[in-house]
Scaffold this active site. Structure first.
Site, PDB file in Angstrom:
ATOM      1  N   GLU A   1       1.717   0.108  -4.941  1.00 34.57           N
ATOM      2  CA  GLU A   1       0.482   1.754  -5.256  1.00 34.57           C
ATOM      3  C   GLU A   1       1.753   2.604  -5.590  1.00 34.57           C
ATOM      4  O   GLU A   1       2.972   2.437  -4.676  1.00 34.57           O
ATOM      5  CB  GLU A   1       0.117   2.192  -4.535  1.00 34.57           C
ATOM      6  CG  GLU A   1      -1.120   1.103  -4.798  1.00 34.57           C
ATOM      7  CD  GLU A   1      -2.291   1.629  -3.411  1.00 34.57           C
ATOM      8  OE1 GLU A   1      -3.491   2.204  -4.006  1.00 34.57           O
ATOM      9  OE2 GLU A   1      -1.886   2.197  -1.995  1.00 34.57           O
TER      10      GLU A   1
ATOM     11  N   ASP B   1       0.797  -0.621   0.296  1.00 33.06           N
ATOM     12  CA  ASP B   1      -0.327   0.079  -0.038  1.00 33.06           C
ATOM     13  C   ASP B   1       0.595   1.177  -0.133  1.00 33.06           C
ATOM     14  O   ASP B   1       1.531   1.288   0.469  1.00 33.06           O
ATOM     15  CB  ASP B   1      -0.484   0.167   1.484  1.00 33.06           C
ATOM     16  CG  ASP B   1      -1.354   0.779   1.371  1.00 33.06           C
ATOM     17  OD1 ASP B   1      -2.881   0.888   0.458  1.00 33.06           O
ATOM     18  OD2 ASP B   1      -2.015   2.040   2.265  1.00 33.06           O
TER      19      ASP B   1
END
Length: 639
Positions: free
Chosen positions: A361, A330
């Site tokens: 990400e 994340d």
């Protein structure tokens, strides 16, 4: 504590931090070089509200090189403990062990764990499935969402739990006909299940089952499974055993398991980490405030030596203890390049570790303060990152169906054909570097059109079309959905799907359901068998089968781009390496004629059907494309 002060603290290279259980003793080690004294507090239970709760004594630890140590004789499995730290400025703090393997209810006390007593039946025989890179297709789901639906066929006590993944033959309302949950996944054709956070997070009260809901991006204990997914959150070994049982069940079904990890921040600014070495673990602004690149105001400083070690140790622990097949990071750009490369290198040392997926990400949620020349692991850092660290491609996502932050923004499939130029770049996994980022390999690029954040694909298509009847199987939206899936599953890279995307999952227009309710988030297994949505699922399954049968679609084995066919307007056509297939995209609302490459061709995919068995007539020279469609043709040998 500034960068220089942090780097001057003693580094500990050992692999024995935490509580190391042995039958005859347990050794406790805590890195806390700025503490002046540390005591171990022992307890009979994970909280004072449980039957038999009692304080079992306090013991002083001794320090050597910044590490505090104590050895307690006897079998300590099931004993709970806390560290009590004192500092030179007079303040004290209680902390759960940062290396806690499991905890009591709500993660407030660490439990000493003998992993052998937390193994489900047959765990010693569990093996990670061997999945060719070119066949990888990831399906993302929240543990509770997967089986919480009362129609799922999962026993009531296991719905929304780790064990909800373990029954092999569940069907809709136990009708024996319509597969659900694991039974459904075995037929869909994906290769990996990505689980939204399953480590212990802060915002769900484990003592009140079913009351709270959260996606879990609020880490509390990084090396402990979340207790709300266990049938018993009070006894620390249960969550470990049941999570392992879930992984084993997915492995038996031939599916890999990817863990969504949130190493970019701690939920509390007063975290257990911060309590053990105040000022060390988090990035700060020059005036001393914690930075907010995560949107939570407490970013972890991955570039600091012991923070980097902690992240590497944690990923290795999860990979080895739970036999995991991948990790999704994340806000990965809040980690620095050297830390991500160190994690990749550490995983590669495990048996078959090079097959463990690693991607994230490549962005942040705000500004942070990298120290010591650290470089963020974003798309601009791809030349420095390992070519086996992947990244989510928001460029692909937005060019196919519109910008996620503008509900009315259209993409290639739903009203903005000029986005086709970027779709054409996406078809080759953005290799070439014309866009400010340059993947080294196609499979670095995670190609997707929906994930847990923002609108579901169906809701986004409805928003662009200005529809609010999310349960209506509108033919034009179904065509756009099929086309979005067709593009995502025929371009180079690693395809990624949000769970339920394949049956038009809806959250009725809510783009951010991280706090629930569960009723909005859960997979609606009845919807999966609404006839029009079931047909959509079959279309996805056919595309996934096609991708397995024709690995050249992934681009994994070649650096050569597909041959682009010269077509008019916003039509796209290309021939993947090898020349067996011809792929066409028609975003227009009318039928369009296109030229075919030399040879005789038959259809594998059109606007309604997808699979690996050729159907329909033979074609030469030209082909008519249906409106809003993806078409895949296969070259047939002359008889």
């Amino acid at each position: 504590m500034n960068w220089q002060q942090a780097c001057e603290l003693p580094y500990y290279a050992g692999d024995d931090l935490g509580a190391i259980w042995q039958p005859e003793k347990t050794t406790f080690k805590l890195w806390a070089p700025t503490a002046t004294a540390v005591r171990l507090e022992f307890f009979a239970a994970g909280s004072d509200d449980e039957p038999g709760a009692a304080h079992l004594g306090s013991h002083a630890m001794t320090q050597n090189g910044g590490v505090w140590q104590f050895t307690r004789p006897g079998d300590c499995h099931g004993v709970y403990y806390l560290y009590h730290l004192q500092f030179s400025d007079g303040h004290t703090a209680d902390a759960v062990d940062p290396y806690a393997r499991t905890t009591g209810v709500n993660g407030r006390r660490t439990m000493v764990l003998d992993l052998n007593r937390a193994a489900p039946e047959g765990w010693q025989n569990d093996r990670r499935p061997r999945i060719p890179a070119g066949e990888t297709a990831v399906w993302e789901v929240h543990t509770a969402d997967f089986s919480a639906d009362a129609h799922s066929g999962v026993p009531a006590a296991w719905r929304g739990k780790y064990l909800g993944f373990t029954p092999e033959n569940t069907t809709l309302n136990n009708d024996g006909i319509h597969p659900t949950c694991l039974n459904y996944l075995r037929r869909l054709g994906i290769s990996h299940v990505q689980l939204q956070p399953i480590f212990d997070y802060a915002t769900v009260d484990e003592a009140c089952p079913g009351r709270d809901y959260n996606w879990g991006y609020d880490p509390l204990n990084y090396n402990t499974p979340e207790g709300s997914f266990a049938t018993d959150p009070y006894h620390g070994e249960v969550r470990v055993r049941e999570l392992r049982a879930m992984v084993a069940a997915l492995h038996r079904a031939g599916l890999g398991v990817v863990m969504d990890v949130v190493y970019n921040h701690t939920y509390h600014s007063d975290s257990w980490l911060e309590r053990t070495v105040p000022g060390y673990w988090n990035r700060r602004t020059p005036d001393g405030r914690m930075t907010n690149g995560s949107g939570c105001g407490c970013d972890l400083a991955s570039e600091r030596p012991m923070v980097r070690k902690y992240l590497v140790d944690s990923v290795l622990y999860w990979a080895k203890t739970y036999h995991l097949d991948g990790f999704r990071f994340d806000l990965m750009a809040l980690e620095d390049v050297d830390t991500m490369n160190a994690i990749r290198a550490a995983l590669d040392t495990l048996p078959d570790g090079q097959s463990i997926l690693l991607y994230g990400e490549p962005w942040t949620g705000g500004d942070t303060n990298y120290e010591g020349g650290a470089r963020p692991a974003d798309k601009g850092a791809l030349p420095q990152l390992s070519d086996r660290i992947g990244f989510f491609c928001d460029d692909t996502r937005d060019c196919i169906k519109g910008n996620v932050f503008d509900a009315g923004s259209a993409g290639y499939v739903n009203g903005a054909p000029p986005c086709g130029l970027n779709v054409l770049y996406a078809a080759n996994a953005w290799r070439g570097g014309e866009h400010g980022f340059a993947p080294k390999r196609a499979m670095q690029v995670v190609q997707y059109v929906s994930a847990h954040d923002n609108y579901t694909l169906w809701d986004k298509l409805a928003a662009v079309a200005r529809r609010t009847d999310y349960d209506s199987p509108a033919p034009d939206l179904l065509a756009q959905n099929r086309m979005a899936a067709g593009i995502c599953l025929t371009i180079c890279g690693m395809p990624f799907l949000q769970a339920g995307e394949e049956f038009a999952r809806t959250k009725h227009g809510d783009p951010n359901t991280y706090r629930g309710p569960l009723a909005t988030n859960l997979l609606d297994w009845q919807r999966a068998y609404t006839p029009e949505f079931y047909d959509l699922t079959q279309y996805y399954a056919g595309l996934l089968a096609l991708r397995r049968a024709y690995p050249e679609l992934s681009g994994d084995t070649t650096t050569q781009p597909a041959y682009i066919l010269p077509l008019p307007g916003w039509l796209i056509g290309f021939v993947p390496q090898g020349g067996r297939l011809a792929v066409y995209y028609n975003p227009e609302r009318t039928r369009q004629w296109v030229a075919l490459p030399a040879g005789r061709w038959r259809t594998l995919v059109n606007d309604r059907t997808a699979g690996t068995v050729p159907f329909g007539p033979h074609y030469r020279n030209a082909l008519e494309l249906a409106p809003t469609s993806v078409t895949v043709m296969v070259r047939e040998e002359q008889s």
